[in-house]
Design a protein around this motif. Sequence first.
Motif, PDB file in Angstrom:
ATOM      1  N   PHE A 291       0.858  -1.505  -0.160  1.00 33.69           N
ATOM      2  CA  PHE A 291       0.012  -0.067  -0.169  1.00 33.69           C
ATOM      3  C   PHE A 291       0.610   1.019  -0.045  1.00 33.69           C
ATOM      4  O   PHE A 291       0.724   2.232  -0.556  1.00 33.69           O
ATOM      5  N   ALA A 292       1.857   1.621   0.639  1.00 33.04           N
ATOM      6  CA  ALA A 292       2.818   2.416   1.082  1.00 33.04           C
ATOM      7  C   ALA A 292       3.191   2.814  -0.138  1.00 33.04           C
ATOM      8  O   ALA A 292       3.637   3.976  -0.814  1.00 33.04           O
ATOM      9  N   LYS A 293       4.154   1.503  -1.039  1.00 32.31           N
ATOM     10  CA  LYS A 293       4.830   1.688  -2.084  1.00 32.31           C
ATOM     11  C   LYS A 293       3.889   2.130  -3.089  1.00 32.31           C
ATOM     12  O   LYS A 293       4.681   2.989  -4.022  1.00 32.31           O
ATOM     13  N   THR A 294       2.653   1.527  -3.146  1.00 29.97           N
ATOM     14  CA  THR A 294       1.706   2.468  -4.336  1.00 29.97           C
ATOM     15  C   THR A 294       1.114   3.708  -4.466  1.00 29.97           C
ATOM     16  O   THR A 294       0.808   4.330  -4.853  1.00 29.97           O
ATOM     17  N   MET A 295       1.108   3.767  -2.947  1.00 28.97           N
ATOM     18  CA  MET A 295       0.137   5.255  -2.829  1.00 28.97           C
ATOM     19  C   MET A 295       0.625   6.262  -3.658  1.00 28.97           C
ATOM     20  O   MET A 295       2.107   6.120  -3.745  1.00 28.97           O
ATOM     21  N   PRO A 296      -0.409   6.857  -4.384  1.00 31.46           N
ATOM     22  CA  PRO A 296      -0.298   8.150  -4.657  1.00 31.46           C
ATOM     23  C   PRO A 296       0.262   9.686  -4.019  1.00 31.46           C
ATOM     24  O   PRO A 296       0.291   9.847  -2.648  1.00 31.46           O
ATOM     25  N   SER A 297       1.062  10.368  -4.292  1.00 32.92           N
ATOM     26  CA  SER A 297       1.965  11.183  -3.740  1.00 32.92           C
ATOM     27  C   SER A 297       0.733  12.273  -3.569  1.00 32.92           C
ATOM     28  O   SER A 297       0.858  12.998  -2.241  1.00 32.92           O
ATOM     29  N   SER A 298       0.114  11.961  -4.214  1.00 25.61           N
ATOM     30  CA  SER A 298      -0.987  13.142  -3.803  1.00 25.61           C
ATOM     31  C   SER A 298      -1.888  12.493  -2.435  1.00 25.61           C
ATOM     32  O   SER A 298      -2.815  13.627  -2.019  1.00 25.61           O
ATOM     33  N   PHE A 299      -1.719  11.797  -2.195  1.00 22.46           N
ATOM     34  CA  PHE A 299      -2.592  11.077  -0.784  1.00 22.46           C
ATOM     35  C   PHE A 299      -1.884  10.818   0.783  1.00 22.46           C
ATOM     36  O   PHE A 299      -0.655  10.839   1.535  1.00 22.46           O
ATOM     37  N   LYS A 300      -2.071  12.081   1.200  1.00 24.70           N
ATOM     38  CA  LYS A 300      -1.707  12.710   2.138  1.00 24.70           C
ATOM     39  C   LYS A 300      -2.745  13.055   3.613  1.00 24.70           C
ATOM     40  O   LYS A 300      -2.783  14.270   4.101  1.00 24.70           O
ATOM     41  N   PRO A 301      -3.132  12.579   3.980  1.00 25.53           N
ATOM     42  CA  PRO A 301      -3.903  12.288   5.427  1.00 25.53           C
ATOM     43  C   PRO A 301      -3.201  12.640   6.048  1.00 25.53           C
ATOM     44  O   PRO A 301      -1.894  12.614   6.336  1.00 25.53           O
ATOM     45  N   GLN A 302      -3.753  13.683   7.526  1.00 24.49           N
ATOM     46  CA  GLN A 302      -2.558  14.384   8.491  1.00 24.49           C
ATOM     47  C   GLN A 302      -2.280  13.456   9.552  1.00 24.49           C
ATOM     48  O   GLN A 302      -0.882  13.860   9.812  1.00 24.49           O
ATOM     49  N   TYR A 303      -2.812  11.481  10.068  1.00 27.22           N
ATOM     50  CA  TYR A 303      -1.871  11.266  10.094  1.00 27.22           C
ATOM     51  C   TYR A 303      -2.887   9.893  10.321  1.00 27.22           C
ATOM     52  O   TYR A 303      -4.018   9.810   9.500  1.00 27.22           O
ATOM     53  N   ALA A 304      -2.600   8.531  10.149  1.00 29.99           N
ATOM     54  CA  ALA A 304      -3.026   7.490  10.590  1.00 29.99           C
ATOM     55  C   ALA A 304      -2.830   6.864  11.932  1.00 29.99           C
ATOM     56  O   ALA A 304      -2.162   6.738  12.231  1.00 29.99           O
ATOM     57  N   VAL A 305      -3.711   5.802  12.126  1.00 31.14           N
ATOM     58  CA  VAL A 305      -3.957   5.167  13.663  1.00 31.14           C
ATOM     59  C   VAL A 305      -4.421   3.607  12.906  1.00 31.14           C
ATOM     60  O   VAL A 305      -4.723   3.717  12.355  1.00 31.14           O
ATOM     61  N   LEU A 306      -3.474   2.992  13.841  1.00 24.60           N
ATOM     62  CA  LEU A 306      -3.354   1.320  12.868  1.00 24.60           C
ATOM     63  C   LEU A 306      -4.078   0.990  14.469  1.00 24.60           C
ATOM     64  O   LEU A 306      -3.304   0.980  16.139  1.00 24.60           O
ATOM     65  N   LEU A 307      -5.105  -0.004  13.840  1.00 22.59           N
ATOM     66  CA  LEU A 307      -5.765  -0.987  15.608  1.00 22.59           C
ATOM     67  C   LEU A 307      -5.340  -2.324  14.951  1.00 22.59           C
ATOM     68  O   LEU A 307      -4.978  -3.186  14.327  1.00 22.59           O
ATOM     69  N   ASP A 308      -4.267  -2.871  16.497  1.00 20.11           N
ATOM     70  CA  ASP A 308      -3.671  -4.049  16.301  1.00 20.11           C
ATOM     71  C   ASP A 308      -3.537  -4.871  17.875  1.00 20.11           C
ATOM     72  O   ASP A 308      -2.985  -4.488  18.841  1.00 20.11           O
ATOM     73  N   MET A 309      -4.255  -5.448  17.973  1.00 23.29           N
ATOM     74  CA  MET A 309      -4.746  -6.237  19.355  1.00 23.29           C
ATOM     75  C   MET A 309      -5.095  -5.586  20.604  1.00 23.29           C
ATOM     76  O   MET A 309      -4.680  -5.457  21.290  1.00 23.29           O
ATOM     77  N   ILE A 310      -6.683  -4.756  20.392  1.00 18.21           N
ATOM     78  CA  ILE A 310      -6.874  -3.797  21.091  1.00 18.21           C
ATOM     79  C   ILE A 310      -8.469  -4.351  21.953  1.00 18.21           C
ATOM     80  O   ILE A 310      -9.509  -3.858  22.073  1.00 18.21           O
ATOM     81  N   GLY A 311      -8.110  -5.647  22.064  1.00 14.31           N
ATOM     82  CA  GLY A 311      -9.329  -6.447  22.579  1.00 14.31           C
ATOM     83  C   GLY A 311      -9.489  -6.812  23.442  1.00 14.31           C
ATOM     84  O   GLY A 311     -10.088  -7.969  24.290  1.00 14.31           O
TER      85      GLY A 311
END
Length: 300
Positions: free
Chosen positions: A185-205
Amino acid sequence: MGRAHLLVFALTILTGVFNVSSCTSTVMPEYDGTKAYADLERQVAFGPRVPGSEAHEKTKNWLIESLKSCTSYVAVQPFRDRFAGQDTDMYNIMASFYPDKKQRILLCAHWDCRPYADQDKELSNHSKPVPGANDSASGVAVLLGIARIMKDNEPPVGVDIVFFDGEDGGDYGDDDTWTLGSRFFAKTMPSSFKPQYAVLLDMIGDKDLSLTRDYYSAQSAPLIMSRIEKICGNLGISMSPGMTGITDDHIPLIGRGIPSVDLIDFDYPSWHTVSDTPDKCSAESLGKIGTLVLTLIYGE
């Protein structure tokens, strides 16, 4: 639609070129942890979501349809890589909410399962796949709940959700064999895609929820980390006192210049074992994390 055209369509979605209109919600919605727990159980009921398996295919179709019920902007990003030593077809699943909004947040989780429970105390279980209740289903379940809420409650920012595939088939000690979907995803992500930030959810249950402070998150997004710590205090979510550097799906995003935070409870005894089952998780923990994420979104 061919794979190349589908990929172009998927990436176009994330550039935010569509135009939609609605009424922005001024009141933060409530999050229902019970529904999220049901979504967790549903994923586990399909079986271990190991890429290439029937359970993986059934879950993929269910996730796509679930997201399509919340937004018109859903796409699948197929890719092929070596998962657990075999060339395997995998799929990132993406959805965009209110793509006309230029100010955006990226939310993500991985949806695949580890193909062998090699941290199990019983050696006979090492060849068995991990059920993945907490380690994949929990983050996906929370984000499905977020998607349903945003359908009828327009937030002040645009939100993109990505379910990464191929995160959990790596070899310990070789970081390049993990996080395959987020790398692609990061490798193919267009340069115009610039979110303010990202939040990843992993093992939160985990029933005994205590978020691990990730060093890379703190370095990448110190202001967001500070906000999250304050929200955790308000919600009664404990956090570990020290810092730990965690290799996870947020690392490729950081590498592409997106400030990213990994919400993860790495103190989980059932990690990569056959006992990673729904009874180790709780609707309360899912509800707290869902409320945390909603506070980030609607507090913008």
